[in-house]
Write a protein that holds these residues in place. Sequence first.
Motif, PDB file in Angstrom:
ATOM      1  N   MET A   1      30.895  85.330  35.113  1.00  0.00           N
ATOM      2  CA  MET A   1      29.939  84.282  35.445  1.00  0.00           C
ATOM      3  C   MET A   1      28.631  84.893  35.938  1.00  0.00           C
ATOM      4  O   MET A   1      28.639  85.902  36.618  1.00  0.00           O
ATOM      5  CB  MET A   1      30.508  83.379  36.527  1.00  0.00           C
ATOM      6  CG  MET A   1      31.582  82.442  36.031  1.00  0.00           C
ATOM      7  SD  MET A   1      30.951  81.323  34.776  1.00  0.00           S
ATOM      8  CE  MET A   1      29.700  80.448  35.684  1.00  0.00           C
ATOM      9  N   MET A   3      25.518  85.703  38.130  1.00  0.00           N
ATOM     10  CA  MET A   3      25.140  85.619  39.533  1.00  0.00           C
ATOM     11  C   MET A   3      23.852  86.395  39.714  1.00  0.00           C
ATOM     12  O   MET A   3      23.712  87.496  39.191  1.00  0.00           O
ATOM     13  CB  MET A   3      26.221  86.181  40.452  1.00  0.00           C
ATOM     14  CG  MET A   3      25.801  86.188  41.924  1.00  0.00           C
ATOM     15  SD  MET A   3      26.994  86.954  43.046  1.00  0.00           S
ATOM     16  CE  MET A   3      28.273  85.704  43.048  1.00  0.00           C
ATOM     17  N   ALA A 104      25.262  81.380  41.926  1.00  0.00           N
ATOM     18  CA  ALA A 104      26.563  81.748  41.375  1.00  0.00           C
ATOM     19  C   ALA A 104      27.189  80.518  40.743  1.00  0.00           C
ATOM     20  O   ALA A 104      27.178  79.433  41.337  1.00  0.00           O
ATOM     21  CB  ALA A 104      27.477  82.295  42.470  1.00  0.00           C
ATOM     22  N   ASP A 105      27.722  80.679  39.529  1.00  0.00           N
ATOM     23  CA  ASP A 105      28.260  79.539  38.781  1.00  0.00           C
ATOM     24  C   ASP A 105      27.204  78.448  38.636  1.00  0.00           C
ATOM     25  O   ASP A 105      27.522  77.257  38.591  1.00  0.00           O
ATOM     26  CB  ASP A 105      29.512  78.963  39.461  1.00  0.00           C
ATOM     27  CG  ASP A 105      30.641  79.975  39.567  1.00  0.00           C
ATOM     28  OD1 ASP A 105      30.804  80.766  38.618  1.00  0.00           O
ATOM     29  OD2 ASP A 105      31.335  79.983  40.597  1.00  0.00           O
ATOM     30  N   GLN A 255      31.591  73.869  40.426  1.00  0.00           N
ATOM     31  CA  GLN A 255      31.909  75.250  40.062  1.00  0.00           C
ATOM     32  C   GLN A 255      32.896  75.287  38.903  1.00  0.00           C
ATOM     33  O   GLN A 255      32.719  76.060  37.948  1.00  0.00           O
ATOM     34  CB  GLN A 255      32.497  75.988  41.265  1.00  0.00           C
ATOM     35  CG  GLN A 255      31.506  76.275  42.378  1.00  0.00           C
ATOM     36  CD  GLN A 255      32.182  76.826  43.616  1.00  0.00           C
ATOM     37  OE1 GLN A 255      33.353  76.530  43.883  1.00  0.00           O
ATOM     38  NE2 GLN A 255      31.451  77.611  44.394  1.00  0.00           N
ATOM     39  N   GLU A 256      33.925  74.467  38.975  1.00  0.00           N
ATOM     40  CA  GLU A 256      34.935  74.439  37.914  1.00  0.00           C
ATOM     41  C   GLU A 256      34.323  74.008  36.586  1.00  0.00           C
ATOM     42  O   GLU A 256      34.632  74.583  35.528  1.00  0.00           O
ATOM     43  CB  GLU A 256      36.078  73.499  38.309  1.00  0.00           C
ATOM     44  CG  GLU A 256      36.893  73.997  39.479  1.00  0.00           C
ATOM     45  CD  GLU A 256      37.883  72.969  39.994  1.00  0.00           C
ATOM     46  OE1 GLU A 256      38.769  73.339  40.790  1.00  0.00           O
ATOM     47  OE2 GLU A 256      37.774  71.776  39.609  1.00  0.00           O
ATOM     48  N   ASN A 258      31.163  74.278  35.606  1.00  0.00           N
ATOM     49  CA  ASN A 258      30.276  75.310  35.091  1.00  0.00           C
ATOM     50  C   ASN A 258      31.053  76.511  34.559  1.00  0.00           C
ATOM     51  O   ASN A 258      30.646  77.136  33.567  1.00  0.00           O
ATOM     52  CB  ASN A 258      29.286  75.742  36.173  1.00  0.00           C
ATOM     53  CG  ASN A 258      28.252  74.671  36.459  1.00  0.00           C
ATOM     54  OD1 ASN A 258      28.150  73.674  35.742  1.00  0.00           O
ATOM     55  ND2 ASN A 258      27.481  74.858  37.518  1.00  0.00           N
ATOM     56  N   ARG A 259      32.158  76.847  35.203  1.00  0.00           N
ATOM     57  CA  ARG A 259      32.981  77.945  34.687  1.00  0.00           C
ATOM     58  C   ARG A 259      33.588  77.580  33.339  1.00  0.00           C
ATOM     59  O   ARG A 259      33.700  78.434  32.445  1.00  0.00           O
ATOM     60  CB  ARG A 259      34.064  78.291  35.698  1.00  0.00           C
ATOM     61  CG  ARG A 259      33.537  78.998  36.931  1.00  0.00           C
ATOM     62  CD  ARG A 259      34.578  79.105  38.019  1.00  0.00           C
ATOM     63  NE  ARG A 259      34.002  79.694  39.232  1.00  0.00           N
ATOM     64  CZ  ARG A 259      34.587  79.686  40.415  1.00  0.00           C
ATOM     65  NH1 ARG A 259      35.785  79.104  40.571  1.00  0.00           N
ATOM     66  NH2 ARG A 259      33.995  80.244  41.460  1.00  0.00           N
ATOM     67  N   THR A 262      31.119  78.024  30.507  1.00  0.00           N
ATOM     68  CA  THR A 262      30.745  79.405  30.184  1.00  0.00           C
ATOM     69  C   THR A 262      31.951  80.311  29.948  1.00  0.00           C
ATOM     70  O   THR A 262      31.811  81.529  29.937  1.00  0.00           O
ATOM     71  CB  THR A 262      29.893  79.998  31.323  1.00  0.00           C
ATOM     72  OG1 THR A 262      30.629  79.923  32.558  1.00  0.00           O
ATOM     73  CG2 THR A 262      28.589  79.232  31.488  1.00  0.00           C
ATOM     74  N   HIS A 263      33.100  79.725  29.703  1.00  0.00           N
ATOM     75  CA  HIS A 263      34.310  80.552  29.608  1.00  0.00           C
ATOM     76  C   HIS A 263      34.276  81.536  28.443  1.00  0.00           C
ATOM     77  O   HIS A 263      34.905  82.587  28.492  1.00  0.00           O
ATOM     78  CB  HIS A 263      35.553  79.667  29.502  1.00  0.00           C
ATOM     79  CG  HIS A 263      35.747  79.052  28.143  1.00  0.00           C
ATOM     80  ND1 HIS A 263      35.053  77.934  27.724  1.00  0.00           N
ATOM     81  CD2 HIS A 263      36.548  79.418  27.098  1.00  0.00           C
ATOM     82  CE1 HIS A 263      35.424  77.624  26.490  1.00  0.00           C
ATOM     83  NE2 HIS A 263      36.309  78.502  26.087  1.00  0.00           N
ATOM     84  N   ALA A 271      25.810  83.389  29.535  1.00  0.00           N
ATOM     85  CA  ALA A 271      26.332  82.353  30.422  1.00  0.00           C
ATOM     86  C   ALA A 271      25.207  81.611  31.124  1.00  0.00           C
ATOM     87  O   ALA A 271      25.246  80.374  31.257  1.00  0.00           O
ATOM     88  CB  ALA A 271      27.280  82.979  31.444  1.00  0.00           C
ATOM     89  N   LEU A 275      24.388  77.483  30.844  1.00  0.00           N
ATOM     90  CA  LEU A 275      24.220  76.579  31.982  1.00  0.00           C
ATOM     91  C   LEU A 275      22.816  75.989  32.007  1.00  0.00           C
ATOM     92  O   LEU A 275      22.637  74.817  32.351  1.00  0.00           O
ATOM     93  CB  LEU A 275      24.511  77.320  33.285  1.00  0.00           C
ATOM     94  CG  LEU A 275      25.955  77.739  33.523  1.00  0.00           C
ATOM     95  CD1 LEU A 275      26.098  78.448  34.858  1.00  0.00           C
ATOM     96  CD2 LEU A 275      26.905  76.543  33.458  1.00  0.00           C
TER      97      LEU A 275
END
Length: 641
Positions: A1, A3, A104-105, A255-256, A258-259, A262-263, A271, A275
């Motif tokens: 992810m 950052m 982050a995320d 957060q979940e 966005n993750r 971008t998985h 990533a 986003l």
Amino acid sequence: MPMVVFGAQVCGDLSAGAEREWLVPDGTGGYAMGTVSGLRTRRYHGLLVVAEPGQPARRHMGLAALDPVLTLESGVTVSLATHEWDGGVISPEGHTLLERFELADGLPRWRWRLGAVVLERSLAMIHGRPHVGVVHRLISAPGPVTLTLKALVTWRDAHGERGASGPPPVVTSTGDGAVVDRAFRLQGPSWRPGGQWYRGAHAREEAARGLNATEDLWYAGEFSAELRAGEAMEVEAWAGEGQARGAERIVVRAQERNRALTHDASDAVDAALVLAADAFVVAGAQGAPDVVAGYPWFGTWARDTMTSYEGLFLATGWCDEGRELLRAYAATLSEGMLANTADTGQTEYNTVDGTLWFLHAVERHVTATDDEDLAREVLPGLEAVVAAHVAGTRYGIGVDPADGLVTQGAPGVALTWMDARVDGIPVTPRLGKPVEVNALWINGLAAVAALKERLGGDAAGLHRLRERAAVSFGSRYRMPRAASAVHDAAPLYDVVDGPHGDDPATRPNQLLAWSLPSGPLRGTPLPEALSCLLTPLGPRSLAPGDPAFSGAHRGSPGDRDRAYHQGTVWPWLIGPYVDAARHGPREDHRALLAGIEAHLWEWGVGSVSETADGQAPHRATGCPFQAWSVAETLRVRRNFG
């Protein structure tokens, strides 16, 4: 992810930290937005900016700030907020206590340090709702501290101001917070009502843009809680129907999400771009997806949407959303033209190129997805577009029977993407036959022909139209080759058959002749003469040697509009440039993106700006977060692996 982290040297220096902005969108056109240092530098900065349902361009500022104040065990009180007031006074100076900002995320997080006491703030929005959650967590402390959050509010059009000369917002206290102007809700622990104006809040970016930079904010009240190390204080704000969801839960869910988005990203830059792309896809009218052209001030523009389509929807795999968007836009076709923007509150048909980008977007979608049902549904409308252009439509837009090329123009309007006006007068009217319009026309005819043949139809008439236009393009647009460049392809006129003849200005518009999949010069070398346009952030809108070149996109609204397409850099054009250059001698086309990749962390953190100065060091301007800039960077980056 992805950052990105900034330390005290950036956060604590307003010349650095206050020029880097973060954005958390809500999926409806609303957002939370601010700077790394915490200073509100724009009238648009706030923690709850609300878009009207189905109207992404119609936004209101609600919660402008939550100012944190720490009372230590010793009784010492320290404000962690940062504000600028009329006269340039900075007070308080909480940014000097920031030890870290990170994205982050896709979500911002700050840490303040006061010796052994460390406080962290994080925030997120509920996707699809104007609802923000803000969490303050005491990371470390030798003993208990009291955290107070002062709510500074307003309720105004996002483009305007509100001040103490008028009535204050009506704040109605509830058991756990307050309702402001019957428009939005605040919720958190131990609410205590306030009630005074904070006068003279200064927005330095608005001053730099030659706009009113002062407003007054209403101190509605404050939340408070005693915290020990590891404990958190949660505050929420939302508009419309709804209820508290738990601020920490909102952050975790964001957060979940966005993750998940971008998985499959190939690297941190990929990533970040995904986003960034997600920020622009919003719920539009009638529930269909739409695209915000840029944050913080733009709404939906058809030209930007269709130019961005491949990058936002096909490169990301968001094809189902894209399909519904194309269907919704197809329903706006009128007299062979696509509705361009609802920013003004009314439907407008005022572009010569937006409709042609739509033809391109539909063909790209069907080619990528094999969605013949969509092709069958919209093909009659696309054929009507061709027929209307052949017959002639609004603003003098139509095919010249003498050469098969599209001509356009009417007094007082600017119909191409170079559409800036000053005092109602177009800066670059480009009357006649603009080069990119005819590249799009030739490409669009091929697109409609391909769709028709895919469905078993006869496209002979479309092929004849395209062949005639392509032959005329080849003979009309090539400039005479300079004696010093006998081994290089000649560049193209920017406009032919204009009021003053053919325009030899070196502009990036001609790139589309090489970059479009069925462009008239696809597969042939790009003239070396166009390399003068290239900067680290993309091509300039006019060659620096031109007498009309303007290297700075700054100053008053009039100054900026005059420079907008007269040398200002437009990052979205890196897409056409990379596509066009791939047929030349340059091998490392990804290297053309290096400057924009570095720019992701320079201004709109994690995104790509609308524009930049034409002269070095090419400082970013315009919207810090721009849809087609992100989309074209993502598209070509993924296309080239």
